[in-house]
Design an enzyme around this catalytic site. Sequence first.
Site, PDB file in Angstrom:
ATOM      1  N   SER A   1      31.553 -42.034  31.449  1.00 11.59           N
ATOM      2  CA  SER A   1      32.440 -40.866  31.518  1.00 11.59           C
ATOM      3  C   SER A   1      33.915 -41.279  31.429  1.00 11.59           C
ATOM      4  CB  SER A   1      32.217 -40.151  32.844  1.00 11.59           C
ATOM      5  OG  SER A   1      32.628 -41.002  33.900  1.00 11.59           O
TER       6      SER A   1
ATOM      7  N   CYS B   1      25.877 -38.734  23.928  1.00 14.23           N
ATOM      8  CA  CYS B   1      27.327 -38.641  23.697  1.00 14.23           C
ATOM      9  C   CYS B   1      27.605 -38.082  22.312  1.00 14.23           C
ATOM     10  CB  CYS B   1      27.980 -40.002  23.853  1.00 14.23           C
ATOM     11  SG  CYS B   1      27.346 -41.175  22.668  1.00 14.23           S
TER      12      CYS B   1
ATOM     13  N   GLU C   1      23.070 -47.294  37.801  1.00 10.57           N
ATOM     14  CA  GLU C   1      22.311 -47.294  39.065  1.00 10.57           C
ATOM     15  C   GLU C   1      21.202 -46.245  39.025  1.00 10.57           C
ATOM     16  OE1 GLU C   1      25.398 -46.494  38.574  1.00 10.57           O
ATOM     17  OE2 GLU C   1      26.030 -44.673  39.650  1.00 10.57           O
TER      18      GLU C   1
ATOM     19  N   LYS D   1      25.914 -54.799  34.230  1.00  9.04           N
ATOM     20  CA  LYS D   1      25.636 -53.859  35.327  1.00  9.04           C
ATOM     21  C   LYS D   1      25.008 -52.608  34.710  1.00  9.04           C
ATOM     22  CE  LYS D   1      27.454 -50.388  37.363  1.00  9.04           C
ATOM     23  NZ  LYS D   1      26.303 -49.565  37.749  1.00  9.04           N
TER      24      LYS D   1
HETATM   25  P1  NAD Z   1      29.448 -42.547  34.559  1.00  9.13           P
HETATM   26  O1  NAD Z   1      30.851 -42.786  34.146  1.00  9.13           O
HETATM   27  O2  NAD Z   1      29.194 -41.713  35.739  1.00  9.13           O
HETATM   28  O3  NAD Z   1      28.751 -43.972  34.866  1.00  9.13           O
HETATM   29  C1  NAD Z   1      28.865 -45.043  33.946  1.00  9.13           C
HETATM   30  C2  NAD Z   1      28.968 -46.348  34.732  1.00  9.13           C
HETATM   31  O4  NAD Z   1      30.197 -46.392  35.433  1.00  9.13           O
HETATM   32  C3  NAD Z   1      27.857 -46.519  35.737  1.00  9.13           C
HETATM   33  O5  NAD Z   1      27.385 -47.852  35.644  1.00  9.13           O
HETATM   34  C4  NAD Z   1      28.521 -46.214  37.067  1.00  9.13           C
HETATM   35  O6  NAD Z   1      27.990 -46.987  38.125  1.00  9.13           O
HETATM   36  C5  NAD Z   1      29.971 -46.574  36.828  1.00  9.13           C
HETATM   37  N1  NAD Z   1      30.915 -45.678  37.511  1.00  9.13           N
HETATM   38  C6  NAD Z   1      30.850 -44.337  37.593  1.00  9.13           C
HETATM   39  N2  NAD Z   1      31.934 -43.850  38.229  1.00  9.13           N
HETATM   40  C7  NAD Z   1      32.702 -44.903  38.547  1.00  9.13           C
HETATM   41  C8  NAD Z   1      33.963 -45.040  39.187  1.00  9.13           C
HETATM   42  N3  NAD Z   1      34.645 -43.980  39.629  1.00  9.13           N
HETATM   43  N4  NAD Z   1      34.461 -46.274  39.361  1.00  9.13           N
HETATM   44  C9  NAD Z   1      33.791 -47.342  38.904  1.00  9.13           C
HETATM   45  N5  NAD Z   1      32.604 -47.272  38.274  1.00  9.13           N
HETATM   46  C10 NAD Z   1      32.061 -46.070  38.088  1.00  9.13           C
HETATM   47  O7  NAD Z   1      28.682 -42.015  33.278  1.00  9.13           O
HETATM   48  P2  NAD Z   1      27.190 -41.493  33.191  1.00  9.13           P
HETATM   49  O8  NAD Z   1      27.081 -40.183  33.873  1.00  9.13           O
HETATM   50  O9  NAD Z   1      26.253 -42.573  33.569  1.00  9.13           O
HETATM   51  O10 NAD Z   1      27.036 -41.279  31.606  1.00  9.13           O
HETATM   52  C11 NAD Z   1      27.387 -40.078  30.957  1.00  9.13           C
HETATM   53  C12 NAD Z   1      28.730 -40.188  30.292  1.00  9.13           C
HETATM   54  O11 NAD Z   1      28.717 -41.285  29.374  1.00  9.13           O
HETATM   55  C13 NAD Z   1      29.075 -38.967  29.460  1.00  9.13           C
HETATM   56  O12 NAD Z   1      30.418 -38.659  29.651  1.00  9.13           O
HETATM   57  C14 NAD Z   1      28.823 -39.425  28.023  1.00  9.13           C
HETATM   58  O13 NAD Z   1      29.564 -38.736  27.044  1.00  9.13           O
HETATM   59  C15 NAD Z   1      29.233 -40.848  28.118  1.00  9.13           C
HETATM   60  N6  NAD Z   1      28.652 -41.635  27.050  1.00  9.13           N
HETATM   61  C16 NAD Z   1      29.463 -41.988  26.024  1.00  9.13           C
HETATM   62  C17 NAD Z   1      28.948 -42.724  24.975  1.00  9.13           C
HETATM   63  C18 NAD Z   1      29.811 -43.119  23.831  1.00  9.13           C
HETATM   64  O14 NAD Z   1      29.413 -43.992  23.066  1.00  9.13           O
HETATM   65  N7  NAD Z   1      30.986 -42.504  23.666  1.00  9.13           N
HETATM   66  C19 NAD Z   1      27.597 -43.102  24.976  1.00  9.13           C
HETATM   67  C20 NAD Z   1      26.806 -42.720  26.066  1.00  9.13           C
HETATM   68  C21 NAD Z   1      27.333 -41.982  27.098  1.00  9.13           C
END
Ligand code: NAD
Length: 555
Positions: free
Chosen positions: A281, A336, A231, A228
């Site tokens: 996140s 990140c 989006e 997935k």
């Molecule tokens: P996000 O958590 O908003 O989204 C990530 C995925 O989770 C998406 O596919 C989204 O559709 C899904 N999602 C979001 N909220 C959800 C929920 N409540 N329930 C179920 N699914 C949900 O993250 P983002 O904004 O796309 O990415 C940024 C975040 O990712 C930052 O916090 C960053 O630090 C982190 N990140 C971490 C790493 C790492 O390796 N530690 C790498 C890249 C990004």
Amino acid sequence: CRCWLRRPSPQFVASDGLLLDPSQPRVRLLIGGEFVESRADEHVDVTNPATQEVVSRIPLTTADEFKAAVDAARTAFPGWRGTPVTTRQRVMLKFQELIRANMVTVCLISVLIASFCCCPVLVLVIVPFPPDYKQDKLAENITTEQGKTLKDAWGDVFRGLEVVEHACGMGTLQMGEYVSNVSNGIDTFSIREPLGVCAGICPFNFPAMIPLWMFPVAVTCGNTFVLKPSEKDPGAAMMLAELAMEAGLPKGVLNIVHGTHDVVNNICDDEDIKAVSFVGSNTAGMHIYSRASAAGKRVQCNMGAKNHAIILPDADRDATLNALIAAGFGAAGQRCMALSTAVFVGGSEPWYNLPYLKIKFSSGYTFLSTFEVSQLTILLYREEELVKRASGLVVNSGMVNDADLGPVISRQVPQYEDGNFVGPTILADVKSDMECYKEEIFGPVLLLMKAESLDDAIQIVNRNKYGNGASIFTTSGVSARKFQTDIEAGQVGINVPIPVPLPFFSFTGSKASFAGDLNFYGKAGVQFFTQIKTITQQWKEAPAQRVSLSMPTSQ
Ligand code: NAD
């Protein structure tokens, strides 16, 4: 071929019986080797964060379509698991070749080098034109949907490509262990077997690299996969899937569904899915970790971060300042492993010497809405080095050649409705109890703190809940070694601002930045996508013996 992205035909009926809007291209699902139009009647717009143009739409995959994707993966599993590892590796070898062929700038650079060797005059004519990253379709798609600069987007693909290259050695990586004659005529060996259907849930910030952290390792181990993408920027994952199939990945081995919370919850709950990889996140990650674990799955979650740099007075001044600027503001701080906090120890304070900083907030610290494009609006001494260097950065559409940073993903900057631009932002005299320090900002914001000693600085870092990365800048080996030993972070840099390991190691975030116990890629990645089977075999000519009911022991 862009068959993953099509305008719905005027006759196409959605699940609610209504016709789909044929004016907007919709991203397709990948199910059983076919890019198919979803019947979902709900969708999310994918927008270009530099312009707000709607680039495409993703459907919110229906429950039936999700089940069809998992079924396709389940059906493909026995055949793919039985396919020799050498054949699976060859698919990855072809896949990396196709990704490379897409990265035409490599060829252009080679042409420049080659032409310089043959004809320096010719190169003087050519060189003033920077490499044309726009020729790279993957990078172009990333810049359009995510916003980062084309060069940075190229790096996004390249860091993912390295994981594909690593997966090409799966025969060795997946090797088991063997001990001969553990007892008389008995040998024991262990093998690593694939799990079955695995799934990956991706964030927006690395649209190519993070899908490539997941499915190449999983499928080369013999698993099948349901991905997935985010989006917000699904295009790169779709293009990579197209290349993977062209490379020979059989139908059903890789499937792609789109959506948000509902499809993620379906992944967590589905009985046929054995393992879930998540990057994103903490809010989503901890939800997914608990829900998927409760359903009996293996889960690895890479999550948020607050990465610190400790700067000692003996550090190389120029190199360190450049490193702070690059790692703080690169990709508009949406990495990140971005360095978001610099802790200056004792005598390094004059380095930035900001006695007074005033920042106009309109609604908390979030995305600092009053910052103007291409310039800092904080009041400070202009001659100040860090600020001077930050001010020199060009904020512009990632498509523009001289852009240093592009827009951020979220539309939260009221004065710039047509582009989510936030200028490089420095906050000085930050304290550990401030909101801007406690929470991940994920934008081009660098916090400056002070510490009396290296011990104090290490304590500041260790008290922070996140543990993704931390770096020290120093010329003292003794200080560096103390830092490396005492610091509580998964990825440690010594004079290296973004210490993301290459794929023969693993990405080892810790504390609140990671949940699970087997990290992404490297040895741990292979362990995550395989389970151990231990076999004890006896082959000997044994004389007839009386039956014994006692516990067998080594003879
Ligand atoms: P996000 O958590 O908003 O989204 C990530 C995925 O989770 C998406 O596919 C989204 O559709 C899904 N999602 C979001 N909220 C959800 C929920 N409540 N329930 C179920 N699914 C949900 O993250 P983002 O904004 O796309 O990415 C940024 C975040 O990712 C930052 O916090 C960053 O630090 C982190 N990140 C971490 C790493 C790492 O390796 N530690 C790498 C890249 C990004």
